[in-house]
Write a protein that holds these residues in place. Sequence first.
Motif, PDB file in Angstrom:
ATOM      1  N   ARG A  41       3.794  -2.928   4.103  1.00 27.57           N
ATOM      2  CA  ARG A  41       4.252  -3.127   2.841  1.00 27.57           C
ATOM      3  C   ARG A  41       5.734  -2.798   2.737  1.00 27.57           C
ATOM      4  O   ARG A  41       5.916  -1.853   3.099  1.00 27.57           O
ATOM      5  CB  ARG A  41       3.038  -2.637   1.812  1.00 27.57           C
ATOM      6  CG  ARG A  41       3.757  -3.162   0.547  1.00 27.57           C
ATOM      7  CD  ARG A  41       2.782  -2.794  -0.511  1.00 27.57           C
ATOM      8  NE  ARG A  41       2.647  -1.507  -1.034  1.00 27.57           N
ATOM      9  CZ  ARG A  41       3.177  -1.048  -2.150  1.00 27.57           C
ATOM     10  NH1 ARG A  41       3.818  -1.816  -2.890  1.00 27.57           N
ATOM     11  NH2 ARG A  41       3.038   0.321  -2.500  1.00 27.57           N
ATOM     12  N   ILE A  42       6.590  -3.826   2.291  1.00 26.26           N
ATOM     13  CA  ILE A  42       7.698  -3.376   1.916  1.00 26.26           C
ATOM     14  C   ILE A  42       7.930  -3.583   0.467  1.00 26.26           C
ATOM     15  O   ILE A  42       7.398  -4.208  -0.304  1.00 26.26           O
ATOM     16  CB  ILE A  42       8.578  -4.856   2.530  1.00 26.26           C
ATOM     17  CG1 ILE A  42       8.568  -4.933   4.066  1.00 26.26           C
ATOM     18  CG2 ILE A  42      10.176  -4.637   2.128  1.00 26.26           C
ATOM     19  CD1 ILE A  42       9.070  -4.155   4.805  1.00 26.26           C
ATOM     20  N   GLN A  43       8.844  -2.468   0.056  1.00 24.48           N
ATOM     21  CA  GLN A  43       8.949  -2.212  -1.289  1.00 24.48           C
ATOM     22  C   GLN A  43      10.279  -1.971  -1.596  1.00 24.48           C
ATOM     23  O   GLN A  43      11.128  -1.079  -0.904  1.00 24.48           O
ATOM     24  CB  GLN A  43       8.186  -1.046  -1.670  1.00 24.48           C
ATOM     25  CG  GLN A  43       8.306  -0.810  -3.291  1.00 24.48           C
ATOM     26  CD  GLN A  43       7.385   0.319  -3.794  1.00 24.48           C
ATOM     27  OE1 GLN A  43       7.248   1.317  -3.152  1.00 24.48           O
ATOM     28  NE2 GLN A  43       6.616   0.172  -4.810  1.00 24.48           N
ATOM     29  N   ASN A  44      11.075  -2.743  -2.474  1.00 24.32           N
ATOM     30  CA  ASN A  44      12.431  -2.555  -2.658  1.00 24.32           C
ATOM     31  C   ASN A  44      13.368  -2.742  -1.322  1.00 24.32           C
ATOM     32  O   ASN A  44      14.443  -2.001  -0.894  1.00 24.32           O
ATOM     33  CB  ASN A  44      12.915  -1.484  -3.255  1.00 24.32           C
ATOM     34  CG  ASN A  44      12.246  -1.198  -4.798  1.00 24.32           C
ATOM     35  OD1 ASN A  44      12.301  -2.295  -5.344  1.00 24.32           O
ATOM     36  ND2 ASN A  44      11.887   0.065  -5.052  1.00 24.32           N
ATOM     37  N   SER A  45      13.079  -3.665  -0.613  1.00 25.85           N
ATOM     38  CA  SER A  45      13.644  -4.021   0.922  1.00 25.85           C
ATOM     39  C   SER A  45      13.417  -2.877   1.995  1.00 25.85           C
ATOM     40  O   SER A  45      14.156  -2.757   2.653  1.00 25.85           O
ATOM     41  CB  SER A  45      15.335  -4.335   0.703  1.00 25.85           C
ATOM     42  OG  SER A  45      15.323  -5.525  -0.085  1.00 25.85           O
ATOM     43  N   GLN A  46      12.359  -1.775   1.785  1.00 25.20           N
ATOM     44  CA  GLN A  46      12.373  -0.686   2.398  1.00 25.20           C
ATOM     45  C   GLN A  46      10.786  -0.766   2.922  1.00 25.20           C
ATOM     46  O   GLN A  46      10.078  -0.967   2.073  1.00 25.20           O
ATOM     47  CB  GLN A  46      12.722   0.356   1.631  1.00 25.20           C
ATOM     48  CG  GLN A  46      12.432   1.836   2.605  1.00 25.20           C
ATOM     49  CD  GLN A  46      13.655   1.906   3.483  1.00 25.20           C
ATOM     50  OE1 GLN A  46      14.573   1.258   3.551  1.00 25.20           O
ATOM     51  NE2 GLN A  46      13.686   3.046   4.287  1.00 25.20           N
ATOM     52  N   THR A 299      17.097   1.491  11.374  1.00 21.53           N
ATOM     53  CA  THR A 299      16.045   1.788  10.336  1.00 21.53           C
ATOM     54  C   THR A 299      15.280   3.194  10.532  1.00 21.53           C
ATOM     55  O   THR A 299      15.069   3.834   9.415  1.00 21.53           O
ATOM     56  CB  THR A 299      14.718   0.559  10.447  1.00 21.53           C
ATOM     57  OG1 THR A 299      15.405  -0.411  10.431  1.00 21.53           O
ATOM     58  CG2 THR A 299      13.653   0.636   9.284  1.00 21.53           C
ATOM     59  N   ASP A 357       4.554  -3.818  -6.172  1.00 22.38           N
ATOM     60  CA  ASP A 357       5.867  -3.026  -6.096  1.00 22.38           C
ATOM     61  C   ASP A 357       5.450  -1.710  -6.800  1.00 22.38           C
ATOM     62  O   ASP A 357       6.101  -0.475  -6.665  1.00 22.38           O
ATOM     63  CB  ASP A 357       7.030  -3.174  -6.479  1.00 22.38           C
ATOM     64  CG  ASP A 357       7.562  -4.317  -5.634  1.00 22.38           C
ATOM     65  OD1 ASP A 357       7.228  -4.409  -4.447  1.00 22.38           O
ATOM     66  OD2 ASP A 357       8.317  -5.224  -5.991  1.00 22.38           O
TER      67      ASP A 357
END
Length: 762
Positions: A41-46, A299, A357
């Motif tokens: 999962r990606i959250q706030n581009s992270q 990253t 999110d």
Amino acid sequence: MFDLTTAREIAYGPGGELSVRVFRDRTEKNIWYMEPAPRLRIQNSQPVFSLTRYLSNDSEVAGVLTFDVELHAPQDAKLAAEREIPEIEAWGDFTWVSGDAFFDQTFPGPGGVMVPLVTQTPSLFGSNVASFQVAVATPEEVATFVAAFTTPGGVSPCRVEYQMGVLTQLLAAEARVVYKADVAIDYERTYATKKDTWGNRKSVLVGVKQTLKESGAGDVRVTPGAGVSDEIKQMVTDWAWTTLENQVAAAVDAARALAQGNQSPVSVTSDFTRTYSEDAIVEWSTPVSANLPRFDDATWPRLYREVDNRELVVTFALAGDLYGPDDVDLFEYVTVEVRYPTRTTDNTFQLIPGDDDAVSKTYVAPGGGTFDPNYEYRYTVQFGGGTPAYESAWISETATLVVLRPSDFGIRNVTFLGQNVPFGTTVEKVLIDFFEVPPGDLPSKMQVKEMTANGEAGQVSFSSAYHVPITNIYNYRLRYLLKTGTTVVYQPGQQFGSANADLVMVLDPAPSLANMAVRGLVSAKKKGFLDVSLHASYYDVQNSAHELTHRWTGWNPPRKVGIQSAETWYFDAQPDPETAYFDLSGQIVYGEGMLLLPVNGLKLPYKNGPLFLSDTEELLSVEIFSDAIDWEAVTLVTLNLFQAVDEAGEIAAGEAPKTGFALAELDDPEVAAGFTQPIAYSVLKPADGVKRLPSFYTLRRPISSEKIVFYYNGDYVLATGGAVAVDETAVTGKLQLHLPPLPPAGGGRGIVHRVEIPVASL
């Protein structure tokens, strides 16, 4: 709803090395569905991923790995499918009804991480987020994880698999699943005499999967429809095996309540056959998997940390069906507050349904000195719509993952789905009575709804009537109103509810194959049975079943230690588990001492499974009379009956190990070890026109004992609110337990009553 016969494999990605499966909608031919794939999962581009190493390893934990995964349909896969199938105009969404997510973290070779499979429950809404937190034991294993996620290459060796359940129609074929209990018993006796082959309570499904095919106790037969490909037939066959495994696992787990002494749960199960015709609505399993990615040099520094002391790391997440019958949010958001001594600010956050999110939050508190896993949290639920918010008390916890489900907030969702009910021909409609015990002194409420069609078009859903934390226990009753004017009633007894929303399949009320099995337990070669001659009559007063009879004459089980089985009686019926029973008469001649005991009026409840004879015990039955209950004041009576056992697990012949105790004390394993598991009876307020219905409990008396001892406990749920306890009831001369119109107020809730009857008085 998707049509599984239209399955197509779509290749996509560079060089077409990846593939997905797509299905067309059954009725709207321009809508297709795609099996989603797991991804980080990606959250706030992270990426929602972190690996932390603790430099001071004073708590036998060298680090922690936390990450979230979700299901998604890759956009390039959709584009590839649309190019290959021009008639695709829109993509539909699956309706998920169950699921599990697995993280495989086993690395081969020296220094590899060898940790058991980790399982979590996905959110079952949105993108099915599953949150994982893995404690890493040694610095070497931390280094192995670092290498796994940073070594150049496309993906890591860490793999995530989802096994999701989704509704569809079995358009391709007819499937029949068969379970043969005698074969399973023989397999367990032959190959695993010292342990339960079929697993313990937490891993029973694993045990069933490993032994069902090998033992020959299970069988699957698939009859494909016209034009069905071999691939589709194999898909249906795989699904049928999974369905059989789940049903046998549920049967074995339920049988634990009936198994006593040295009986295994498998020995208390009964044969069953289930046929799924074409067009039947079924829960389809869609296993999908993927490896977690590796991270580049830019990253990785944002995802990996080293700290001096072990931190407190706790993930809080929402899960379950968060939407009501009309797809309305059951609540707006949950505010969580955490207390931990090393973190004094920013301890409050929100979890929001429908917002991927904000569906989970990982709380991290700095370490300091010796690690303390104890923390406290509380949550406040904002329901909206004028319903007052609910604030929990402070909860002490040490878990690293806290999953908050609607049931924690006093919200339960139960959906009833018709599966081949003959509406329009023999069935006019189905009335569904739904009842949950109200918390505190709130008034009770029986919800009643109608079902008039199969599938999603006719599904009936119930949401909890109480928005305060309650248990998952509920009761339901199905009343099939037939075109002939008669009624068929089915009440399965207390349901203990899943952690997520429950799905109940409403089946055809026509008679199907039922059975009664007789089994004998030989405890020693010199004991056993010389003759078992029984006459059985089947009754189901609620459904006006015609009397059915069967005889076992001159059965002489082999004088071989273990479980022996007589020929099983099969007959056609649609039993109501709460009221159907067998009436038995005849005689049993025991091997040791040529002891003959007549059998006269023994009542065996249908829901108790096979008739299990032991060469050290006599069977009797106590009848429970509920006709005097004041149903104007009472909505439900719950009753628990059980007996005492000795250290060997046999029915106790001596003094009781405990008297005058509370039922809740049986949650203590040491106390529970002295008793059989209570069998629960749920007596609902009778429907219109229904008279008093019979209820029985099967008692076991050691042949050496001159008395019969059993225990009971119960409560009356009042229509106006609250509950009163069943009072102590004298039982003399006959094995009958007469429930009063209404117990006196102020009685001890949860107190267990003991009944002792001299055999000579019967």
